[in-house]
Design an enzyme around this catalytic site. Structure first.
Site, PDB file in Angstrom:
ATOM      1  N   SER A 131       0.571  -1.063   0.109  1.00 54.92           N
ATOM      2  CA  SER A 131      -0.212   0.205   0.500  1.00 54.92           C
ATOM      3  C   SER A 131       0.951   0.916   0.018  1.00 54.92           C
ATOM      4  CB  SER A 131      -0.689   0.103   1.483  1.00 54.92           C
ATOM      5  OG  SER A 131      -1.494   1.259   1.371  1.00 54.92           O
ATOM      6  N   TYR A 144      -3.193  -0.437  10.249  1.00 53.93           N
ATOM      7  CA  TYR A 144      -2.584  -0.887   9.289  1.00 53.93           C
ATOM      8  C   TYR A 144      -1.157  -0.007   8.730  1.00 53.93           C
ATOM      9  CZ  TYR A 144      -3.539  -1.327   4.809  1.00 53.93           C
ATOM     10  OH  TYR A 144      -3.515  -2.017   2.830  1.00 53.93           O
TER      11      TYR A 144
END
Length: 273
Positions: A131, A144
């Site tokens: 990501s 995250y």
């Protein structure tokens, strides 16, 4: 090519499984829930149940995959993941452990099991879906962020350790992609964060509003086909690149991280909830 993709119930995994199947590859999609496995089978895909939080499930899922592919595996696309929102000071340690179990430890267990198969078969490719938040941090995404930062270091190390083998390892680093990511994140936020007792309550209300939207919240959001394009590039490359950016925000922050002092970057990233 024999391909295993994790996290195929929706979003990137679902799209790539169908696209690669249509392209003529032997694709085995995996899902955590039995109901999703049945749904994807009804759509014409090979699909196995594989829960990244359960080592036995991972091993059984891989065993079932190899039965479908005749014991060969050319490509592993580690994709199954979710985001746990919330300020780190409000996040129970249990929630952080769960984030790492799904987003990193399960990937490690599967990857370790796949490497001997690839070596025996003369090579293969491993794709890790990371990501933009594996490159830079943003508020209320600490769990995250931490899992993806860890994945970046893990994958770089794995690539170095496999450089004397015919196994290639690449990261894909998307920014905003159309998927069920926000809906899943909202459910985890509501499960673990006590909004009313937090000093971040006003910002949390904004987060809930954003996560509750069904349409794209960023003008830079792309469809899953943009990730599929990078998967195709890796498949077709004799020597894939270590990293593949997807979406304009990833290119922008990747550049800014290289040129800006940390304090300047913090001011820029700190403006967003």
């Amino acid at each position: 090519m024999n391909i295993l993709i994790t996290g195929c119930s929706s979003g990137i995994g679902y799209y790539c499984a169908h696209a690669l199947h249509t392209a003529g590859h032997t694709v085995v999609a995996s899902c955590r829930k039995a109901s999703d496995v049945m749904r994807l089978k009804a759509e014409g895909l090979h699909c196995v149940q594989l829960d990244m939080d359960d080592e036995n499930s991972i091993e059984q899922g891989l065993e079932a995959t190899l039965k479908l592919t005749g014991g060969k595996l050319d490509l592993l696309f580690n994709n199954a993941a979710y985001g746990q929102p919330g300020a780190l000071e409000d996040l129970p340690t249990e929630a952080l452990r769960k984030q790492f179990e799904t987003n990193l430890f399960g990937w490690h267990h599967l990857t370790r099991a796949v490497i001997p198969v690839m070596l025996e078969n003369g090579g293969g490719k491993i794709i890790q879906n990371s990501s933009v938040l594996g490159l830079v941090a943003m508020k209320y995404r600490g769990a995250y962020n931490a899992s993806k930062f860890a994945l970046e270091g893990y994958t770089d190390t794995l690539r170095l350790e496999l450089e004397d083998t015919p196994i290639h390892v690449s990261l894909i680093e998307p920014g905003p992609i159309e998927s069920q990511f926000r809906a899943n994140a909202k459910a985890m936020f509501e499960q673990y964060i006590d909004i009313d007792s937090s000093r971040h309550q006003p910002n949390y209300r904004n987060i809930l509003s954003r996560l509750g939207k069904t349409s794209a919240t960023s003008k830079f959001t792309l469809g899953p086909e943009s990730v599929m394009a990078r998967v195709e590039a890796i498949i077709n490359a004799a020597t894939p690149k270590p990293r593949y950016y997807v979406t304009q925000p990833t290119y922008i922050v990747g550049f800014l991280r290289r040129i800006l002092p940390s304090q300047w970057l913090d001011k820029l990233l700190g403006k967003s909830d």
